[in-house]
Design a protein around this motif. Sequence first.
Motif, PDB file in Angstrom:
ATOM      1  N   SER A  60       3.677   5.624  -5.689  1.00 11.08           N
ATOM      2  CA  SER A  60       3.817   5.531  -7.143  1.00 11.08           C
ATOM      3  C   SER A  60       2.972   6.552  -7.889  1.00 11.08           C
ATOM      4  O   SER A  60       3.243   6.853  -9.042  1.00 11.08           O
ATOM      5  CB  SER A  60       3.464   4.123  -7.630  1.00 11.08           C
ATOM      6  OG  SER A  60       2.071   3.893  -7.586  1.00 11.08           O
ATOM      7  N   TRP A  61       1.947   7.102  -7.237  1.00  8.67           N
ATOM      8  CA  TRP A  61       1.116   8.091  -7.931  1.00  8.67           C
ATOM      9  C   TRP A  61       1.030   9.440  -7.227  1.00  8.67           C
ATOM     10  O   TRP A  61       0.689  10.437  -7.858  1.00  8.67           O
ATOM     11  CB  TRP A  61      -0.304   7.550  -8.161  1.00  8.67           C
ATOM     12  CG  TRP A  61      -1.077   7.298  -6.904  1.00  8.67           C
ATOM     13  CD1 TRP A  61      -1.223   6.105  -6.267  1.00  8.67           C
ATOM     14  CD2 TRP A  61      -1.804   8.249  -6.124  1.00  8.67           C
ATOM     15  NE1 TRP A  61      -1.981   6.261  -5.127  1.00  8.67           N
ATOM     16  CE2 TRP A  61      -2.362   7.562  -5.025  1.00  8.67           C
ATOM     17  CE3 TRP A  61      -2.044   9.610  -6.231  1.00  8.67           C
ATOM     18  CZ2 TRP A  61      -3.125   8.202  -4.053  1.00  8.67           C
ATOM     19  CZ3 TRP A  61      -2.816  10.247  -5.258  1.00  8.67           C
ATOM     20  CH2 TRP A  61      -3.351   9.532  -4.182  1.00  8.67           C
ATOM     21  N   CYS A  62       1.336   9.522  -5.947  1.00  8.88           N
ATOM     22  CA  CYS A  62       1.200  10.767  -5.204  1.00  8.88           C
ATOM     23  C   CYS A  62       2.332  11.734  -5.558  1.00  8.88           C
ATOM     24  O   CYS A  62       3.503  11.432  -5.327  1.00  8.88           O
ATOM     25  CB  CYS A  62       1.208  10.497  -3.703  1.00  8.88           C
ATOM     26  SG  CYS A  62       0.997  12.005  -2.734  1.00  8.88           S
ATOM     27  N   PRO A  63       2.000  12.904  -6.105  1.00  6.89           N
ATOM     28  CA  PRO A  63       3.049  13.833  -6.556  1.00  6.89           C
ATOM     29  C   PRO A  63       3.877  14.446  -5.432  1.00  6.89           C
ATOM     30  O   PRO A  63       4.975  14.921  -5.689  1.00  6.89           O
ATOM     31  CB  PRO A  63       2.274  14.901  -7.314  1.00  6.89           C
ATOM     32  CG  PRO A  63       0.888  14.826  -6.794  1.00  6.89           C
ATOM     33  CD  PRO A  63       0.664  13.405  -6.364  1.00  6.89           C
ATOM     34  N   GLN A  79       4.959  -1.443 -10.112  1.00  3.98           N
ATOM     35  CA  GLN A  79       5.133  -2.862 -10.451  1.00  3.98           C
ATOM     36  C   GLN A  79       5.379  -3.703  -9.201  1.00  3.98           C
ATOM     37  O   GLN A  79       4.846  -4.817  -9.066  1.00  3.98           O
ATOM     38  CB  GLN A  79       6.281  -3.040 -11.438  1.00  3.98           C
ATOM     39  CG  GLN A  79       5.983  -2.506 -12.814  1.00  3.98           C
ATOM     40  CD  GLN A  79       7.205  -2.562 -13.721  1.00  3.98           C
ATOM     41  OE1 GLN A  79       8.334  -2.736 -13.268  1.00  3.98           O
ATOM     42  NE2 GLN A  79       6.968  -2.402 -15.014  1.00  3.98           N
ATOM     43  N   THR A  80       6.173  -3.172  -8.287  1.00  4.30           N
ATOM     44  CA  THR A  80       6.463  -3.900  -7.056  1.00  4.30           C
ATOM     45  C   THR A  80       5.212  -4.048  -6.204  1.00  4.30           C
ATOM     46  O   THR A  80       4.937  -5.133  -5.682  1.00  4.30           O
ATOM     47  CB  THR A  80       7.580  -3.194  -6.262  1.00  4.30           C
ATOM     48  OG1 THR A  80       8.743  -3.104  -7.077  1.00  4.30           O
ATOM     49  CG2 THR A  80       7.910  -3.942  -4.978  1.00  4.30           C
ATOM     50  N   SER A  81       4.444  -2.977  -6.079  1.00  8.93           N
ATOM     51  CA  SER A  81       3.216  -3.067  -5.278  1.00  8.93           C
ATOM     52  C   SER A  81       2.251  -4.071  -5.908  1.00  8.93           C
ATOM     53  O   SER A  81       1.618  -4.863  -5.197  1.00  8.93           O
ATOM     54  CB  SER A  81       2.554  -1.699  -5.107  1.00  8.93           C
ATOM     55  OG  SER A  81       1.985  -1.224  -6.307  1.00  8.93           O
ATOM     56  N   GLU A  82       2.139  -4.078  -7.230  1.00  2.81           N
ATOM     57  CA  GLU A  82       1.263  -5.038  -7.904  1.00  2.81           C
ATOM     58  C   GLU A  82       1.711  -6.472  -7.639  1.00  2.81           C
ATOM     59  O   GLU A  82       0.880  -7.356  -7.397  1.00  2.81           O
ATOM     60  CB  GLU A  82       1.217  -4.756  -9.404  1.00  2.81           C
ATOM     61  CG  GLU A  82       0.467  -3.474  -9.738  1.00  2.81           C
ATOM     62  CD  GLU A  82       0.612  -3.048 -11.191  1.00  2.81           C
ATOM     63  OE1 GLU A  82       1.433  -3.643 -11.930  1.00  2.81           O
ATOM     64  OE2 GLU A  82      -0.090  -2.097 -11.586  1.00  2.81           O
ATOM     65  N   MET A  83       3.017  -6.709  -7.669  1.00  5.70           N
ATOM     66  CA  MET A  83       3.541  -8.046  -7.397  1.00  5.70           C
ATOM     67  C   MET A  83       3.255  -8.450  -5.948  1.00  5.70           C
ATOM     68  O   MET A  83       2.868  -9.591  -5.673  1.00  5.70           O
ATOM     69  CB  MET A  83       5.052  -8.100  -7.681  1.00  5.70           C
ATOM     70  CG  MET A  83       5.664  -9.489  -7.553  1.00  5.70           C
ATOM     71  SD  MET A  83       6.242  -9.952  -5.903  1.00  5.70           S
ATOM     72  CE  MET A  83       7.428  -8.686  -5.547  1.00  5.70           C
ATOM     73  N   LEU A  84       3.398  -7.521  -5.011  1.00  7.72           N
ATOM     74  CA  LEU A  84       3.117  -7.837  -3.612  1.00  7.72           C
ATOM     75  C   LEU A  84       1.647  -8.160  -3.406  1.00  7.72           C
ATOM     76  O   LEU A  84       1.303  -9.090  -2.666  1.00  7.72           O
ATOM     77  CB  LEU A  84       3.547  -6.675  -2.712  1.00  7.72           C
ATOM     78  CG  LEU A  84       5.056  -6.428  -2.622  1.00  7.72           C
ATOM     79  CD1 LEU A  84       5.340  -5.167  -1.807  1.00  7.72           C
ATOM     80  CD2 LEU A  84       5.788  -7.626  -2.045  1.00  7.72           C
ATOM     81  N   PHE A  85       0.757  -7.414  -4.066  1.00  6.26           N
ATOM     82  CA  PHE A  85      -0.671  -7.719  -3.961  1.00  6.26           C
ATOM     83  C   PHE A  85      -0.988  -9.085  -4.573  1.00  6.26           C
ATOM     84  O   PHE A  85      -1.824  -9.821  -4.057  1.00  6.26           O
ATOM     85  CB  PHE A  85      -1.525  -6.627  -4.615  1.00  6.26           C
ATOM     86  CG  PHE A  85      -1.624  -5.367  -3.788  1.00  6.26           C
ATOM     87  CD1 PHE A  85      -2.076  -5.403  -2.471  1.00  6.26           C
ATOM     88  CD2 PHE A  85      -1.262  -4.146  -4.325  1.00  6.26           C
ATOM     89  CE1 PHE A  85      -2.169  -4.242  -1.713  1.00  6.26           C
ATOM     90  CE2 PHE A  85      -1.352  -2.982  -3.578  1.00  6.26           C
ATOM     91  CZ  PHE A  85      -1.810  -3.029  -2.271  1.00  6.26           C
ATOM     92  N   ARG A 122       0.832  -1.216   0.000  1.00  9.61           N
ATOM     93  CA  ARG A 122       0.000   0.000   0.000  1.00  9.61           C
ATOM     94  C   ARG A 122       0.864   1.261   0.000  1.00  9.61           C
ATOM     95  O   ARG A 122       0.546   2.241  -0.672  1.00  9.61           O
ATOM     96  CB  ARG A 122      -0.952  -0.006   1.179  1.00  9.61           C
ATOM     97  CG  ARG A 122      -1.994  -1.085   1.056  1.00  9.61           C
ATOM     98  CD  ARG A 122      -3.156  -0.923   2.000  1.00  9.61           C
ATOM     99  NE  ARG A 122      -4.059  -2.045   1.920  1.00  9.61           N
ATOM    100  CZ  ARG A 122      -4.898  -2.299   0.929  1.00  9.61           C
ATOM    101  NH1 ARG A 122      -4.944  -1.490  -0.094  1.00  9.61           N
ATOM    102  NH2 ARG A 122      -5.683  -3.351   0.942  1.00  9.61           N
ATOM    103  N   ASP A 123       1.969   1.228   0.734  1.00 12.15           N
ATOM    104  CA  ASP A 123       2.887   2.363   0.764  1.00 12.15           C
ATOM    105  C   ASP A 123       3.489   2.613  -0.622  1.00 12.15           C
ATOM    106  O   ASP A 123       3.516   3.749  -1.099  1.00 12.15           O
ATOM    107  CB  ASP A 123       3.991   2.111   1.792  1.00 12.15           C
ATOM    108  CG  ASP A 123       4.989   3.249   1.873  1.00 12.15           C
ATOM    109  OD1 ASP A 123       4.574   4.399   2.139  1.00 12.15           O
ATOM    110  OD2 ASP A 123       6.194   2.991   1.665  1.00 12.15           O
TER     111      ASP A 123
END
Length: 74
Positions: free
Chosen positions: A39-42, A58-64, A33-34
């Motif tokens: 990855s999107w918060c400016p 990509q890393t967050s997607e893999m962790l999910f 989640r972090d």
Amino acid sequence: MTQFESHIGETLSSEVTSFLKNTPLDAIERKARDLEFKSWCPVAMQDDSKELRDAMKQTSEMLFKFIKFQNQTS
């Protein structure tokens, strides 16, 4: 190759495999989640790059995917 690596069709580094094996799922979810947020918060990070944000996404997607895999196989 681990069952998860077979499931996603790619080989992970030994560091990633060790992290997934030795970290509780709730801590993996917090990390995912972090990374997803960063990855999107400016304003989450200064002087970052598109490549870094893409890598975090990509890393967050893999962790999910790992969390979902663990929940399905448990």
